[in-house]
Design an enzyme around this catalytic site. Sequence first.
Site, PDB file in Angstrom:
ATOM      1  N   TRP A 125     -35.632  -1.852   3.753  1.00 13.85           N
ATOM      2  CA  TRP A 125     -34.684  -1.362   2.590  1.00 13.85           C
ATOM      3  C   TRP A 125     -35.100  -0.081   2.469  1.00 13.85           C
ATOM      4  O   TRP A 125     -36.527   0.323   2.534  1.00 13.85           O
ATOM      5  CB  TRP A 125     -34.824  -2.262   1.612  1.00 13.85           C
ATOM      6  N   ASP A 177     -21.023   1.083 -11.797  1.00 14.74           N
ATOM      7  CA  ASP A 177     -21.828   0.148 -10.611  1.00 14.74           C
ATOM      8  C   ASP A 177     -21.830  -1.407 -11.511  1.00 14.74           C
ATOM      9  O   ASP A 177     -21.270  -1.759 -12.444  1.00 14.74           O
ATOM     10  CB  ASP A 177     -23.083   0.824 -10.391  1.00 14.74           C
ATOM     11  N   ASP A 178     -22.894  -1.918 -10.925  1.00 15.09           N
ATOM     12  CA  ASP A 178     -23.311  -3.452 -11.236  1.00 15.09           C
ATOM     13  C   ASP A 178     -23.474  -3.533 -12.855  1.00 15.09           C
ATOM     14  O   ASP A 178     -24.228  -2.777 -13.241  1.00 15.09           O
ATOM     15  CB  ASP A 178     -24.573  -3.755 -10.243  1.00 15.09           C
ATOM     16  N   ARG A 228     -32.723 -12.374  -4.281  1.00 19.46           N
ATOM     17  CA  ARG A 228     -32.412 -11.636  -5.303  1.00 19.46           C
ATOM     18  C   ARG A 228     -31.857 -12.663  -6.474  1.00 19.46           C
ATOM     19  O   ARG A 228     -30.535 -12.432  -6.926  1.00 19.46           O
ATOM     20  CB  ARG A 228     -31.410 -10.556  -5.093  1.00 19.46           C
ATOM     21  N   LYS A 234     -16.614  -0.040  -4.640  1.00 20.97           N
ATOM     22  CA  LYS A 234     -17.847  -0.103  -3.884  1.00 20.97           C
ATOM     23  C   LYS A 234     -18.131  -1.545  -3.533  1.00 20.97           C
ATOM     24  O   LYS A 234     -18.515  -2.358  -4.596  1.00 20.97           O
ATOM     25  CB  LYS A 234     -18.867   0.582  -4.704  1.00 20.97           C
ATOM     26  N   ASP A 277     -20.591  -4.209  -2.371  1.00 19.19           N
ATOM     27  CA  ASP A 277     -21.641  -4.320  -1.913  1.00 19.19           C
ATOM     28  C   ASP A 277     -21.994  -5.715  -1.388  1.00 19.19           C
ATOM     29  O   ASP A 277     -21.467  -6.809  -1.503  1.00 19.19           O
ATOM     30  CB  ASP A 277     -22.554  -4.228  -3.405  1.00 19.19           C
ATOM     31  N   MET A 278     -23.380  -6.045  -0.738  1.00 21.56           N
ATOM     32  CA  MET A 278     -23.849  -7.294  -0.398  1.00 21.56           C
ATOM     33  C   MET A 278     -25.408  -7.063  -0.287  1.00 21.56           C
ATOM     34  O   MET A 278     -25.838  -6.434   0.413  1.00 21.56           O
ATOM     35  CB  MET A 278     -23.208  -7.474   1.120  1.00 21.56           C
ATOM     36  N   ASN A 279     -25.818  -7.933  -1.352  1.00 22.91           N
ATOM     37  CA  ASN A 279     -27.078  -7.693  -1.706  1.00 22.91           C
ATOM     38  C   ASN A 279     -28.092  -8.797  -1.162  1.00 22.91           C
ATOM     39  O   ASN A 279     -29.381  -8.824  -1.579  1.00 22.91           O
ATOM     40  CB  ASN A 279     -27.519  -7.519  -3.077  1.00 22.91           C
ATOM     41  N   CYS A 327     -21.145  -1.481   1.204  1.00 19.37           N
ATOM     42  CA  CYS A 327     -22.642  -0.970   0.844  1.00 19.37           C
ATOM     43  C   CYS A 327     -23.276  -2.319   1.257  1.00 19.37           C
ATOM     44  O   CYS A 327     -22.822  -3.294   1.017  1.00 19.37           O
ATOM     45  CB  CYS A 327     -22.590  -0.789  -0.736  1.00 19.37           C
ATOM     46  N   ASP A 364     -30.403   3.027  -0.468  1.00 21.51           N
ATOM     47  CA  ASP A 364     -30.526   3.185  -2.115  1.00 21.51           C
ATOM     48  C   ASP A 364     -31.873   4.199  -1.851  1.00 21.51           C
ATOM     49  O   ASP A 364     -31.968   4.689  -3.136  1.00 21.51           O
ATOM     50  CB  ASP A 364     -31.212   1.931  -2.294  1.00 21.51           C
TER      51      ASP A 364
HETATM   52  C1  DGJ Z   1     -27.462  -2.231  -4.109  1.00 19.26           C
HETATM   53  C2  DGJ Z   1     -26.802  -0.797  -3.996  1.00 19.26           C
HETATM   54  O1  DGJ Z   1     -27.144  -0.135  -3.059  1.00 19.26           O
HETATM   55  C3  DGJ Z   1     -27.019  -0.149  -5.156  1.00 19.26           C
HETATM   56  O2  DGJ Z   1     -26.578   1.259  -5.079  1.00 19.26           O
HETATM   57  C4  DGJ Z   1     -26.365  -0.686  -6.474  1.00 19.26           C
HETATM   58  O3  DGJ Z   1     -25.015  -0.631  -6.206  1.00 19.26           O
HETATM   59  C5  DGJ Z   1     -26.771  -2.044  -6.439  1.00 19.26           C
HETATM   60  N1  DGJ Z   1     -27.141  -2.808  -5.314  1.00 19.26           N
HETATM   61  C6  DGJ Z   1     -26.542  -2.871  -7.698  1.00 19.26           C
HETATM   62  O4  DGJ Z   1     -26.799  -4.009  -7.972  1.00 19.26           O
END
Ligand code: DGJ
Length: 730
Positions: free
Chosen positions: A200, A367-368, A444, A477, A479-481, A527, A549
């Site tokens: 990361w 964003d989030d 997370r 955007k 995303d997948m965290n 993302c 990030d």
């Molecule tokens: C991960 C992304 O890479 C960030 O830019 C941001 O959008 C966060 N997630 C939000 O939770």
Amino acid sequence: MMNIKYLEKSRLFKLDTNNTSYVIGVVDEEGFLGHAYYGARIADDDVSYLMRIYENPKVPSVNNRDRSSFLDTFPTEFSGNNVGDYRESAIAVTDKNGASGIQFLYKGHRIIDGKPGIKGLPATFEGESKAMTLEIDVVDATLGIEGTLSYSIFEDSDAITRSVRIKNSSEDTIYLDKLMSMCLDMDDNNYKMLMLHGSWARERHIEYRQIGYGKQSVSSTRGESSHQEHPFIALVGENTTQNTGEVYGFNFVYSGNFLAQVEKNQFDSLRVVMGIHPDNFRFKLNAGDEFYAPEVVMVYSNNGLGQMTRTYHDLYRNHLIRSPYLKKPRPVLINNWEATYFDFDNEKLLDIARTAKECGIEMLVMDDGWFGYRNDDNSSLGDWQVNENKIKGGLKKFVDDVNAIGLKFGIWFEPEMISPDSDLYRAHPDWAIAIPDRIPCRSRNQYVLDLTRPEVRDYAYNCVANILKSANIEYVKWDMNRQLTDISSACLDKDRQGELMHRYVLAMYEMQERLITDFPNLLLENCSGGGARFDPGMFYYSPQIWCSDDTDAIERLSIQEGTALIYPLSTMGAHVSVCPNHTVGRNTPFETRGNVALAGTFGYELDVTKLSEEDKAAIPKQIDIYHKYNELIRLGDYYRLASYSKNNLYDCYEVVSKDKSEALITFVQVLNQPNMHSVNIKIDGLDDNKIYRIEGTDEAYRGLTLKNAGLLISRPWGDFQSMLIHLVEE
Ligand code: DGJ
């Protein structure tokens, strides 16, 4: 001229791109499919001698007592399993008896114009230039399993794409335990293996390994292509540089689990395989069922890494990325993530929007944290209703307000996820991927939705679509965290649980396909916790992906160097953020942050209302620079001139316009050195005979001079300093 031909007499297939050749042979009475050659273009068609079939142990029709010796040395085009070749298999099955032997033999072939798609999967396409495809049908007659090996070439490229599909033509059920998309046997030439490894905030750093005997691989079993290892490897010659020497690149057009492996055997030959990782993979194929393996893009260059890079860039720009934004300038955006994290409301964002507008920024991205009751990362994924405590008056009014300021509006989603603390989870706990009776692993504080279930996929998709329909939203955007664990689906039979990982990727692709079909003008940026799903598969759906990030300009030099080794600069999400940088705590000049972000999509990720007057005043100038150079950067040819990760002092790269009328050189002096001369950088990619003026000076030199004698660059004073040098044809 590209061409594919079949030589009837010698039973050879020869694929010629402009500068490379690839030769496949059919051997012996049984019809073994062999690999004769891949490399720089050759003039002779019949090169069957390269398969060494006249050397001992000879083919089985002559020497069946040593059949295994033949199978274990023969350069095969697609290796079988458990019948005599002990090197890595490209396919493995379990048949009705529980046995695993399989060996494909030649059955027939077609040479067709164009480039067929691959069902349910991203793939390169013909585009505006011509393509040709060879499809070789193979069969294991004992099992009744048929396969098709596909190879495509393009008029305007030296890339060769490969994929495989198989069909169970028997009357029995079989289980597919492994299917690689490619297998390539070749002699070793003391190659090194280049890989892109990371973590990361530290994605895709270039690393080399000497290839030793046995197997060496990179892989992901995380359900996505991952931060850690990348679906790309290259075999690089001992003395290969940016512009000399051999390199073979292999890139997988897929966004899930992968294996890329090189095996060096007893006879010093190599077997390269690439495909979906066989761990946690097992597909049940009933009579008549088919399975499509994703595509691999192979690029050979004997003019160094730089030529391989530019071949990938052009192929992806011309034959993979479909977005209407590919060739258009992207709006300069400001994203509020690093500016506010979860702590924002409409007033705060509108303040940012107003100041951003004054600076020349063109789009605000929220964003989030705008939905459910999400004030940190512990809740609400799945509850995609705007939080009116934060966005007072609702989303439509807010977007209208942003538009009234003169900015476009974009929004963040994480559609594949579900928080345990969400209304969605309380209503549908079984929608999360989990193993029965086992508490699933949180990451997370969230779970992954089982998108393989149509009702779950529809719900998740409709949440996104309904929000997009509710206001004037021009960018998403996606995303997948977190990565996948606890692989099990409530809806798959127990002998189909091994299908989940791949079905998940197919489901995610299907959702993205729906999104870009239903909203054709949407600018989609993928993302994944930064750049964990930055791969060619995702480029089929979105023209850009958030690269990392880590927005620190110096760390970005390494990340962007590794990423740009294969992916066009136009795909790399890159923003200017504040200092000390939030991930590494480093202070770099605002100008350098801008110069480094220019080599990507360019934007801002900071609270512009809190910037010093000096930094704020720099933004309009940076945006002018962005507009001045973006077309060149987006569409031009990229050259790596020096690498900070190698010399530990400075970094230098260049983009040259296709017509070679201008070039932009970015130089970053990462660490200053006392009492040093200027740096001599050899400038590649120019027209030898054209005269180029260094903009802003009286100096002008021919391309040949700049290439051979170099350009003297006075080191900027101080650490982390940078400069742009614009060469313009006189
Ligand atoms: C991960 C992304 O890479 C960030 O830019 C941001 O959008 C966060 N997630 C939000 O939770």
